[in-house]
Design a protein around this motif. Sequence first.
Motif, short mmCIF file in Angstrom:
data_model
loop_
_atom_site.label_atom_id
_atom_site.label_comp_id
_atom_site.label_asym_id
_atom_site.label_seq_id
_atom_site.Cartn_x
_atom_site.Cartn_y
_atom_site.Cartn_z
N SER A 71 0.70 -1.27 -0.03
CA SER A 71 0.16 -0.01 0.08
C SER A 71 0.83 1.28 0.21
O SER A 71 0.54 2.10 -0.58
CB SER A 71 -0.91 -0.09 1.19
OG SER A 71 -1.69 -1.18 1.25
N THR A 72 1.81 1.12 0.70
CA THR A 72 2.87 2.46 0.75
C THR A 72 3.72 2.67 -0.42
O THR A 72 3.74 3.71 -0.97
CB THR A 72 3.86 2.49 1.91
OG1 THR A 72 4.56 1.09 1.87
CG2 THR A 72 3.17 2.36 3.06
N ASN A 92 4.02 6.23 -5.28
CA ASN A 92 4.09 6.46 -6.70
C ASN A 92 2.91 6.94 -7.25
O ASN A 92 2.57 7.14 -8.46
CB ASN A 92 4.44 5.08 -7.37
CG ASN A 92 5.55 4.53 -6.99
OD1 ASN A 92 6.70 5.24 -7.53
ND2 ASN A 92 5.64 3.30 -6.55
N GLY A 93 2.11 7.76 -6.44
CA GLY A 93 0.98 8.73 -6.68
C GLY A 93 -0.35 7.95 -6.76
O GLY A 93 -1.47 8.55 -7.29
N GLY A 94 -0.46 6.74 -6.20
CA GLY A 94 -1.75 6.16 -6.07
C GLY A 94 -2.38 6.01 -4.71
O GLY A 94 -1.77 6.77 -3.83
N SER A 95 -3.51 5.59 -4.44
CA SER A 95 -4.38 5.43 -3.43
C SER A 95 -4.77 4.12 -3.15
O SER A 95 -5.38 3.53 -4.07
CB SER A 95 -5.19 6.66 -2.88
OG SER A 95 -6.08 6.65 -3.75
N VAL A 135 1.05 0.72 -10.13
CA VAL A 135 0.47 -0.48 -10.26
C VAL A 135 1.77 -1.52 -10.79
O VAL A 135 1.93 -2.63 -10.22
CB VAL A 135 -0.75 -0.85 -11.10
CG1 VAL A 135 -0.96 -2.20 -11.32
CG2 VAL A 135 -1.80 -0.04 -10.44
N GLN A 136 2.43 -1.19 -11.97
CA GLN A 136 3.79 -1.85 -12.41
C GLN A 136 4.76 -1.94 -11.56
O GLN A 136 5.22 -3.06 -11.15
CB GLN A 136 4.14 -1.42 -13.69
CG GLN A 136 3.16 -1.38 -15.00
CD GLN A 136 3.46 -0.74 -16.21
OE1 GLN A 136 4.28 0.04 -16.01
NE2 GLN A 136 2.56 -1.09 -17.19
N GLU A 137 5.06 -0.88 -10.66
CA GLU A 137 6.04 -1.09 -9.60
C GLU A 137 5.73 -1.87 -8.64
O GLU A 137 6.55 -2.70 -8.03
CB GLU A 137 6.29 0.51 -9.33
CG GLU A 137 7.41 0.54 -8.22
CD GLU A 137 8.79 0.09 -8.57
OE1 GLU A 137 9.62 -0.16 -7.68
OE2 GLU A 137 8.87 0.14 -9.91
N ALA A 141 6.58 -7.14 -5.86
CA ALA A 141 5.68 -8.39 -5.43
C ALA A 141 6.46 -9.54 -5.89
O ALA A 141 6.48 -10.73 -5.29
CB ALA A 141 4.25 -8.09 -5.72
N ARG A 142 6.73 -9.50 -7.34
CA ARG A 142 7.46 -10.58 -7.92
C ARG A 142 8.81 -10.84 -7.42
O ARG A 142 9.15 -12.03 -7.37
CB ARG A 142 7.46 -10.43 -9.50
CG ARG A 142 6.21 -10.63 -10.31
CD ARG A 142 6.59 -10.79 -11.61
NE ARG A 142 7.08 -9.52 -12.25
CZ ARG A 142 6.70 -8.63 -12.61
NH1 ARG A 142 5.38 -8.24 -12.61
NH2 ARG A 142 7.38 -7.42 -13.09
#
Length: 123
Positions: A27-28, A33-36, A72-74, A79-80
Amino acid sequence: MPLYEHVMIARQDLSTAQAEGLVEHFSTVLSDNGGSVVDSEYWGVKTMAYKINKNRKGHYAFLRTDAPSAAVQEMERLARLHDDVMRVLTIKVDAHEEGPSVQMQKRDERPDRRDRGDRGDRR
């Protein structure tokens, strides 16, 4: 910004606090990166249909996000690379549903199944 839903499966040998810590970590990453994160749910330890990395069970977590695609890509990239995360599924949605996800609803609270009228009269 686009709306996404993410489901993550973490290793079964993690504690509940560690699994929820993973959700906070990602989440952080999104917020940096500009999301929420609109909503997050911890679904608990569930049995999987098949083994993943020699694990039969996993900690499931669900996130509803409002983030640019770069964020999302980051998050998916990290995660991978993370050893504790076995799988991540990301879906782009038009709108987030209100209330808890279907997985968190009790069976009697779920909407009834639709009538399968296309099957005709079976005898």
